[in-house]
Scaffold this active site. Structure first.
Site, mmCIF file in Angstrom:
data_model
loop_
_atom_site.group_PDB
_atom_site.id
_atom_site.type_symbol
_atom_site.label_atom_id
_atom_site.label_comp_id
_atom_site.label_asym_id
_atom_site.label_seq_id
_atom_site.Cartn_x
_atom_site.Cartn_y
_atom_site.Cartn_z
ATOM 1 N N LYS A 192 65.755 53.867 -16.065
ATOM 2 C CA LYS A 192 65.276 54.871 -17.141
ATOM 3 C C LYS A 192 63.558 54.663 -17.337
ATOM 4 C CE LYS A 192 63.227 52.290 -20.339
ATOM 5 N NZ LYS A 192 61.808 52.670 -21.277
ATOM 6 N N GLY A 245 57.425 46.678 -13.201
ATOM 7 C CA GLY A 245 57.007 46.552 -14.061
ATOM 8 C C GLY A 245 55.803 45.529 -14.474
ATOM 9 N N SER A 246 55.935 44.766 -15.812
ATOM 10 C CA SER A 246 54.740 43.840 -16.079
ATOM 11 C C SER A 246 56.005 42.579 -15.699
ATOM 12 C CB SER A 246 54.475 43.564 -17.578
ATOM 13 O OG SER A 246 55.698 43.830 -18.159
ATOM 14 N N THR A 247 54.999 41.292 -15.684
ATOM 15 C CA THR A 247 55.275 39.806 -15.018
ATOM 16 C C THR A 247 56.213 40.288 -16.284
ATOM 17 O OG1 THR A 247 54.785 39.426 -13.186
ATOM 18 C CG2 THR A 247 55.061 37.350 -14.680
ATOM 19 N N GLY A 250 59.807 40.953 -16.629
ATOM 20 C CA GLY A 250 60.324 41.013 -15.628
ATOM 21 C C GLY A 250 61.383 39.808 -16.112
ATOM 22 N N GLU A 268 60.047 43.750 -9.487
ATOM 23 C CA GLU A 268 58.690 44.145 -8.807
ATOM 24 C C GLU A 268 57.668 44.266 -9.804
ATOM 25 O OE1 GLU A 268 57.715 44.891 -6.134
ATOM 26 O OE2 GLU A 268 59.918 45.174 -4.175
ATOM 27 N N CYS A 303 49.704 48.421 -9.266
ATOM 28 C CA CYS A 303 50.119 46.967 -9.225
ATOM 29 C C CYS A 303 49.234 46.080 -8.318
ATOM 30 C CB CYS A 303 51.285 46.794 -8.689
ATOM 31 S SG CYS A 303 51.719 47.617 -7.507
ATOM 32 N N GLU A 402 46.410 40.498 -14.908
ATOM 33 C CA GLU A 402 46.051 41.487 -14.584
ATOM 34 C C GLU A 402 45.178 42.487 -15.976
ATOM 35 O OE1 GLU A 402 49.928 43.565 -14.331
ATOM 36 O OE2 GLU A 402 49.399 44.258 -12.624
HETATM 37 P P1 NAD Z 1 56.186 47.063 -18.508
HETATM 38 O O1 NAD Z 1 56.670 46.110 -17.666
HETATM 39 O O2 NAD Z 1 55.451 47.487 -19.420
HETATM 40 O O3 NAD Z 1 57.033 49.049 -18.323
HETATM 41 C C1 NAD Z 1 57.915 48.888 -17.605
HETATM 42 C C2 NAD Z 1 59.328 49.271 -17.799
HETATM 43 O O4 NAD Z 1 59.667 48.720 -18.447
HETATM 44 C C3 NAD Z 1 58.818 50.606 -18.927
HETATM 45 O O5 NAD Z 1 60.862 52.097 -18.517
HETATM 46 C C4 NAD Z 1 59.373 49.704 -19.916
HETATM 47 O O6 NAD Z 1 59.868 50.480 -20.620
HETATM 48 C C5 NAD Z 1 60.180 48.918 -20.315
HETATM 49 N N1 NAD Z 1 60.041 47.665 -20.931
HETATM 50 C C6 NAD Z 1 59.235 47.845 -21.699
HETATM 51 N N2 NAD Z 1 59.138 46.882 -22.559
HETATM 52 C C7 NAD Z 1 60.602 46.144 -22.282
HETATM 53 C C8 NAD Z 1 61.707 45.388 -22.933
HETATM 54 N N3 NAD Z 1 61.755 44.644 -23.505
HETATM 55 N N4 NAD Z 1 62.844 45.119 -22.500
HETATM 56 C C9 NAD Z 1 63.764 46.039 -21.580
HETATM 57 N N5 NAD Z 1 62.750 46.899 -20.734
HETATM 58 C C10 NAD Z 1 61.044 47.661 -21.042
HETATM 59 O O7 NAD Z 1 54.849 47.437 -18.017
HETATM 60 P P2 NAD Z 1 54.364 48.944 -16.957
HETATM 61 O O8 NAD Z 1 53.107 48.987 -18.453
HETATM 62 O O9 NAD Z 1 54.750 50.414 -17.504
HETATM 63 O O10 NAD Z 1 53.691 49.249 -15.778
HETATM 64 C C11 NAD Z 1 52.699 48.653 -15.751
HETATM 65 C C12 NAD Z 1 52.844 47.283 -15.077
HETATM 66 O O11 NAD Z 1 53.617 47.298 -13.887
HETATM 67 C C13 NAD Z 1 51.583 46.469 -13.657
HETATM 68 O O12 NAD Z 1 52.144 45.041 -14.423
HETATM 69 C C14 NAD Z 1 52.212 46.402 -13.039
HETATM 70 O O13 NAD Z 1 51.604 45.382 -12.275
HETATM 71 C C15 NAD Z 1 53.442 46.506 -12.383
HETATM 72 N N6 NAD Z 1 53.599 47.840 -11.902
HETATM 73 C C16 NAD Z 1 54.344 47.071 -10.198
HETATM 74 C C17 NAD Z 1 54.862 47.865 -8.968
HETATM 75 C C18 NAD Z 1 54.918 46.473 -7.539
HETATM 76 O O14 NAD Z 1 55.901 47.164 -7.165
HETATM 77 N N7 NAD Z 1 55.375 45.120 -7.581
HETATM 78 C C19 NAD Z 1 54.326 49.101 -8.772
HETATM 79 C C20 NAD Z 1 53.542 49.398 -9.954
HETATM 80 C C21 NAD Z 1 53.727 48.769 -11.276
#
Ligand code: NAD
Length: 500
Positions: A192, A245-247, A250, A268, A303, A402
């Site tokens: 996804k 993605g974001s904490t 997560g 992550e 990140c 962040e």
């Molecule tokens: P995000 O958490 O908004 O989205 C990540 C994914 O989750 C997307 O595919 C999104 O569609 C999905 N998502 C969003 N809301 C959801 C929900 N309610 N239920 C299920 N899925 C949902 O993050 P982003 O804005 O895409 O990316 C930025 C974040 O990712 C930052 O916090 C960054 O630090 C983190 N990140 C971490 C790493 C790592 O390896 N630790 C690497 C890259 C990015």
């Protein structure tokens, strides 16, 4: 690095791109069951470049059912490892063969410079998939020494159906960290992609198919997080979710798992990297240059972005002057121009967030040394100036939260203890870096920092051979390296009583 083609090559290629927009389920492209789409808007100029299938529960159900069938009948997990290896290596080769198109899709959908997409995203994605493919037929199971009257076998078995949910900042590299080990392990996968960056992921699905990876093994369901993402997180027939993605999101995936089938979840998440410059750093000019690059590369949408510069008071003035100069050398530019070092911010919400943090920093009393504004507004695109704050104190929001944009917070320290306390004083623990010529200080500090990765006299170094991931609110589980197999394999013990 190979010389990149000029801007007009990319702009004319962009005009004639044939963009795939449907979900890829069970070996073919298919619109969303609802017929709904969402707009893929390029932050380069604000134009809608595609209308993408808005996957939802029904589409996720179909993809999971296809993945389950493919897993259960053994068409992939039951294939000889050497053959699976060949198909994954072929998949990687096809990604390389289509590098320009994939890089262009990446650059258009999320705004990164085409040079980075060509030199980093595409080759790393292909390399990661090939590396895990190459590893499959080198793994060994275990036969421990046990009672002589018995034989114990510890075998690794693929975990089943994997949901991989990824962000937009490195759309395909993040996906490849999940796809490589899960496919190599023999799992079936539903990817996804983020709603901001679905196009490159949709495109590589057919390359996997063309490489010979059987139908149903690799599916892509584009869609919004709260719909498609949540459906995957809550699905009763998904065995593992691997998320980057974001904490905040997560946390949701842990809840989805606990409220559904207790699937395993690996996370992550975000970061607030401390980049610590001690006064005895070998080369302050290099430390400053890398510090600036570390926050402005990929528009700060990383990140691991070096978002907190912790600099010793003795060298503060020299370092900060150099960092500000460097910021002036990385103005945002057209992502399709091969000369551009910093591209566009992914979407309007993210730009608003970045500019909002600039206001927060100002109102908290930090000193804005450079940047802080929107740039290139006349293009219709979403660009932010490289921004440097000085005089930041550890409790300020710009030192704790962040931002995920090109905004640097500079904090000054006087002692080693103070540096470590500030560095560890956020909820995150993804990465940190240290600049010193003293080996003892380097080791002592690396040990004292609560982070998944610590760089010494360098920044953002890495390789697919080494694990990557965080501690604290930066998540758990490791991507990359052979350790990543553990997420997608179960250990089975078979105990055999021998004839006496
Ligand atoms: P995000 O958490 O908004 O989205 C990540 C994914 O989750 C997307 O595919 C999104 O569609 C999905 N998502 C969003 N809301 C959801 C929900 N309610 N239920 C299920 N899925 C949902 O993050 P982003 O804005 O895409 O990316 C930025 C974040 O990712 C930052 O916090 C960054 O630090 C983190 N990140 C971490 C790493 C790592 O390896 N630790 C690497 C890259 C990015």
């Amino acid at each position: 690095m190979p010389t990149l083609k000029p801007l007009d090559h990319w702009t004319s290629m962009a005009e004639s791109l044939d963009i795939r927009t449907d979900a890829f389920i069970d070996g073919s492209y298919t619109p969303a069951a609802s017929g709904e789409t969402f707009d893929a808007v390029s932050p380069r100029d604000g134009r809608v470049i595609a209308k993408v299938a808005a996957g939802d529960t029904e589409d996720v159900d179909r993809a999971v059912a296809a993945a389950r069938r493919a897993f259960d009948d053994g068409r992939w997990a039951g294939m000889a490892p050497a053959k699976r290896k060949r198909l994954m290596v072929r998949f990687a080769d096809l990604i390389r063969a289509n590098a320009e198109e994939i890089a262009l899709l990446t650059s258009l959908e999320m705004g990164k410079p085409i040079a980075d997409a060509m030199n980093i995203d595409v080759p790393a994605t292909a390399n990661n998939i090939a590396w895990y493919g190459e590893a499959i037929d080198k793994l060994l199971d275990e036969m421990p020494f046990v009672d002589p009257g018995a034989l114990a076998l510890v075998t690794r078995e693929p975990a089943g159906v994997v949901g991989a949910v990824v962000p937009w900042n490195f759309p395909l590299i993040m996906a490849s960290w999940k796809l490589g080990p899960s496919l190599a392990a023999g799992c079936s996968v539903i990817l996804k992609p983020a709603e901001q960056s679905p196009l490159s992921a949709i495109r590589i699905a057919e390359l996997a198919s063309e490489a010979g990876i059987p139908d149903g093994v690799f599916n892509v369901v584009p869609g919004l997080g709260p719909t498609a993402g949540q459906a995957l997180g809550r699905h009763m027939d998904v065995d593992v979710v691997t998320f980057t993605g974001s904490t905040e999101v997560g946390r949701m995936f842990m809840r989805y798992a606990s409220e559904s089938n207790m699937k395993r979840v690996y996370l992550e998440l975000g970061g607030k990297t401390a980049n610590i410059v001690f006064p005895d750093a070998y080369d302050l000019a290099a430390a400053a240059a890398v510090s600036a690059w570390g926050i402005f590369f990929n528009q700060g949408e990383m990140c691991t972005a070096a978002s907190r510069l912790l600099v010793h008071s003795d060298v503060h003035d020299e370092v900060i002057e150099r960092v500000v100069k460097r910021a002036g050398k990385m103005p945002p530019g057209d992502p399709l121009d091969p000369e551009t070092k910093m591209g566009a911010i992914v979407d309007a919400a993210q730009l608003e967030k970045v500019l909002g943090y600039v206001e927060i920093g100002r109102s908290e009393g930090a000193t804005l040394l450079t940047g802080g504004g929107r740039a290139m507004e006349d293009t219709g695109g979403l660009y932010a100036e490289p921004t440097v704050f000085d005089g930041v104190s550890p409790s300020m929001r710009i030192a704790q939260e962040e931002i995920f944009g090109p905004v640097l917070s500079t904090l000054t320290f006087g002692s080693w203890e103070e540096a470590v306390e500030i560095a560890n004083g956020t909820m995150y623990g993804l990465a940190a870096s240290i600049w010193t010529r003293d080996l003892s200080v380097a080791h002592k500090t690396a040990r004292a920092l609560r982070a998944g990765t610590v760089w010494v006299n360098c920044f953002e170094e890495g390789d697919i051979t080494v694990p990557f991931g965080g501690v604290k609110a930066s998540g758990f589980g490791r991507d990359k390296s052979l350790h990543a197999f553990d997420k997608f394999m179960d250990l089975k013990t078979t105990w055999i009583k021998l004839d006496q």
